[in-house]
Design a protein around this motif. Structure first.
Motif, PDB file in Angstrom:
ATOM      1  N   CYS A  20       0.800  -1.235   0.000  1.00 29.94           N
ATOM      2  CA  CYS A  20       0.000   0.000   0.000  1.00 29.94           C
ATOM      3  C   CYS A  20       0.826   1.275   0.000  1.00 29.94           C
ATOM      4  O   CYS A  20       0.258   2.372  -0.059  1.00 29.94           O
ATOM      5  CB  CYS A  20      -0.935  -0.003   1.214  1.00 29.94           C
ATOM      6  SG  CYS A  20      -2.056  -1.425   1.265  1.00 29.94           S
ATOM      7  N   SER A  24       0.237   6.508  -0.850  1.00 30.88           N
ATOM      8  CA  SER A  24       0.437   7.717  -0.051  1.00 30.88           C
ATOM      9  C   SER A  24       1.751   8.430  -0.296  1.00 30.88           C
ATOM     10  O   SER A  24       1.896   9.591   0.086  1.00 30.88           O
ATOM     11  CB  SER A  24       0.354   7.372   1.447  1.00 30.88           C
ATOM     12  OG  SER A  24      -0.888   6.796   1.781  1.00 30.88           O
ATOM     13  N   GLU A  32      -6.272   9.806  -3.033  1.00 34.35           N
ATOM     14  CA  GLU A  32      -6.726   9.010  -1.898  1.00 34.35           C
ATOM     15  C   GLU A  32      -8.041   8.301  -2.183  1.00 34.35           C
ATOM     16  O   GLU A  32      -8.241   7.154  -1.776  1.00 34.35           O
ATOM     17  CB  GLU A  32      -6.856   9.879  -0.648  1.00 34.35           C
ATOM     18  CG  GLU A  32      -7.221   9.086   0.595  1.00 34.35           C
ATOM     19  CD  GLU A  32      -7.090   9.890   1.865  1.00 34.35           C
ATOM     20  OE1 GLU A  32      -8.053   9.893   2.649  1.00 34.35           O
ATOM     21  OE2 GLU A  32      -6.030  10.503   2.072  1.00 34.35           O
ATOM     22  N   THR A  52       1.503  -2.032   5.097  1.00 36.90           N
ATOM     23  CA  THR A  52       1.736  -0.609   5.261  1.00 36.90           C
ATOM     24  C   THR A  52       2.927  -0.416   6.200  1.00 36.90           C
ATOM     25  O   THR A  52       3.660  -1.367   6.487  1.00 36.90           O
ATOM     26  CB  THR A  52       0.464   0.095   5.788  1.00 36.90           C
ATOM     27  OG1 THR A  52       0.703   1.500   5.901  1.00 36.90           O
ATOM     28  CG2 THR A  52       0.008  -0.452   7.126  1.00 36.90           C
ATOM     29  N   TYR A  56       5.388   5.307   5.928  1.00 37.85           N
ATOM     30  CA  TYR A  56       4.777   5.615   4.640  1.00 37.85           C
ATOM     31  C   TYR A  56       3.872   6.840   4.765  1.00 37.85           C
ATOM     32  O   TYR A  56       2.796   6.784   5.347  1.00 37.85           O
ATOM     33  CB  TYR A  56       3.957   4.433   4.114  1.00 37.85           C
ATOM     34  CG  TYR A  56       4.746   3.180   3.819  1.00 37.85           C
ATOM     35  CD1 TYR A  56       6.144   3.191   3.763  1.00 37.85           C
ATOM     36  CD2 TYR A  56       4.101   1.971   3.585  1.00 37.85           C
ATOM     37  CE1 TYR A  56       6.858   2.036   3.496  1.00 37.85           C
ATOM     38  CE2 TYR A  56       4.812   0.817   3.315  1.00 37.85           C
ATOM     39  CZ  TYR A  56       6.187   0.843   3.276  1.00 37.85           C
ATOM     40  OH  TYR A  56       6.887  -0.302   3.010  1.00 37.85           O
ATOM     41  N   ASN A  61      -0.398   6.639   5.419  1.00 39.10           N
ATOM     42  CA  ASN A  61      -0.797   5.393   4.778  1.00 39.10           C
ATOM     43  C   ASN A  61      -1.483   4.456   5.776  1.00 39.10           C
ATOM     44  O   ASN A  61      -2.456   3.773   5.424  1.00 39.10           O
ATOM     45  CB  ASN A  61       0.425   4.705   4.166  1.00 39.10           C
ATOM     46  CG  ASN A  61       0.045   3.617   3.193  1.00 39.10           C
ATOM     47  OD1 ASN A  61       0.317   2.438   3.420  1.00 39.10           O
ATOM     48  ND2 ASN A  61      -0.600   3.993   2.086  1.00 39.10           N
ATOM     49  N   ARG A 284      -2.053   1.474  -7.031  1.00 38.86           N
ATOM     50  CA  ARG A 284      -3.131   2.295  -6.495  1.00 38.86           C
ATOM     51  C   ARG A 284      -4.294   2.367  -7.468  1.00 38.86           C
ATOM     52  O   ARG A 284      -5.226   3.132  -7.249  1.00 38.86           O
ATOM     53  CB  ARG A 284      -2.616   3.692  -6.175  1.00 38.86           C
ATOM     54  CG  ARG A 284      -1.819   4.352  -7.282  1.00 38.86           C
ATOM     55  CD  ARG A 284      -0.946   5.460  -6.735  1.00 38.86           C
ATOM     56  NE  ARG A 284      -0.162   6.121  -7.765  1.00 38.86           N
ATOM     57  CZ  ARG A 284       0.925   6.829  -7.517  1.00 38.86           C
ATOM     58  NH1 ARG A 284       1.359   6.974  -6.279  1.00 38.86           N
ATOM     59  NH2 ARG A 284       1.585   7.417  -8.490  1.00 38.86           N
TER      60      ARG A 284
END
Length: 332
Positions: A20, A24, A32, A52, A56, A61, A284
């Motif tokens: 992930c 971010s 987002e 995560t 991050y 994140n 993403r």
């Protein structure tokens, strides 16, 4: 998606997870809302492992992942990572261009409690030590993390970018469920430095990050198109004389993918699964997520694995995998 044990102490995850970080930070601007849609779609497609870290986006994140996955909390495994140092105003501490690693027990306990708050959880399924602090005995750091397992705030422990010797020492203090390290057809160092053999011997799960070689193995990446804020602008493997030989590796893998009727990305992910890993390719965008998830259903024949070994042997990539300051933090 099929579910398998991660390690040998009871944690079960999907064959493939989702990294992930890029939602971010690190790979240029992100959206987002798009990231939230991607996270929810990943769950629908059967992904249960989400990765995560405290670092991050300086916690952003973790907040994103925790909030987006809150409605399905009982159906997913959330992993985070701690172990860097921070300034009083919440920025990552950096000395001589290198992030400060802080494995002191008090810092680790502080970090994990901060992650609990940002994720909105009472218990984190899996917490990795993000980098190894050579100034603090690993036994002290793991003992502090084990205390939070005993307290019910952490389910399982992991290590990221640890050497074979460090993995053994940590595992002797408390069972290590997973080791996370960069691993792909582009980066096979763990086959040479004993890490992969060690986790297999000890029954520890192996989680390859960057299984797509930071985008190289998609076959779609043009370094000239990178956003100014994309960290790959300083990645040695994307620079100067390293670029041409690395693109030749990508082309060779793409030819094998075309023969099999899959995309280069899918072939690269399927290869890491065939090595016994649970890869966490990052994206993403839903369109790439669907492509990546489909790789979990690809089986590679012996002759295909042999062809990939020849196309991308251990040590074939040209250049270091990080800029100099960060290279010093690896495989401690």
């Amino acid at each position: 998606m099929r579910r398998i044990p991660l390690g040998s102490d009871g944690l079960t995850v999907s064959t493939e997870g989702l990294g992930c970080m890029g939602m971010s930070t690190t790979y240029g601007p992100s959206d987002e809302q798009e990231a939230r849609v991607t996270l929810r779609r990943a769950v629908e497609l059967g992904v249960t492992l989400f990765d995560t870290a405290e670092s991050y986006g300086l916690g952003d994140n973790e907040r994103l992942v925790g909030h987006a996955l809150a409605p399905v909390r009982d159906d997913v495994v959330i992993a985070t990572k701690v172990g860097f140092g921070y300034t009083e105003d919440g920025q990552m501490a950096v000395v001589d261009g290198r992030p400060v690693v802080d494995g002191r027990p008090q810092n680790i306990v502080r970090a994990i409690k901060g992650s609990l708050g940002r994720l909105g959880m009472e218990r984190i399924d899996l917490v990795y030590l993000h980098r190894i602090d050579p100034t603090v005995p690993i036994e002290e750091t793991i003992s502090a993390m084990a205390g939070l397992v005993k307290a019910g705030q952490v389910g399982h422990l992991g290590l990221s970018e640890a050497s074979a010797a460090t993995i053994r020492r940590a595992h002797a203090v408390h069972p290590i469920t997973a080791v996370q390290t960069e691993y792909s057809l582009f980066e096979r160092g763990v086959e040479a430095n004993g890490v992969l053999a060690t986790v297999r011997e000890l029954g520890i799960g192996f989680v390859p990050y960057s299984p797509l070689g930071r985008g190289f193995l998609t076959g779609r990446l043009n370094p000239d198109d990178l956003h100014a804020s994309d960290f790959r602008n300083s990645d040695p493997r994307f620079q100067g004389e390293n670029l041409a030989p690395n693109l030749r590796i990508v082309d060779a893998i793409a030819r094998i993918a075309a023969q099999k009727g899959v995309t280069p990305s899918q072939l690269a992910i399927a290869w890491t699964i065939a090595q016994g890993g649970v890869p966490i390719p990052g994206t993403r965008r839903v369109r790439y997520l669907r492509e990546n998830v489909a790789a979990a259903d690809i089986t590679l024949a012996a002759d295909e694995l042999t062809a990939l070994d020849a196309a991308a042997p251990v040590g074939a990539a040209s250049g270091d995998r990080y800029a100099a300051g960060n290279m010093e933090l690896l495989t401690q």
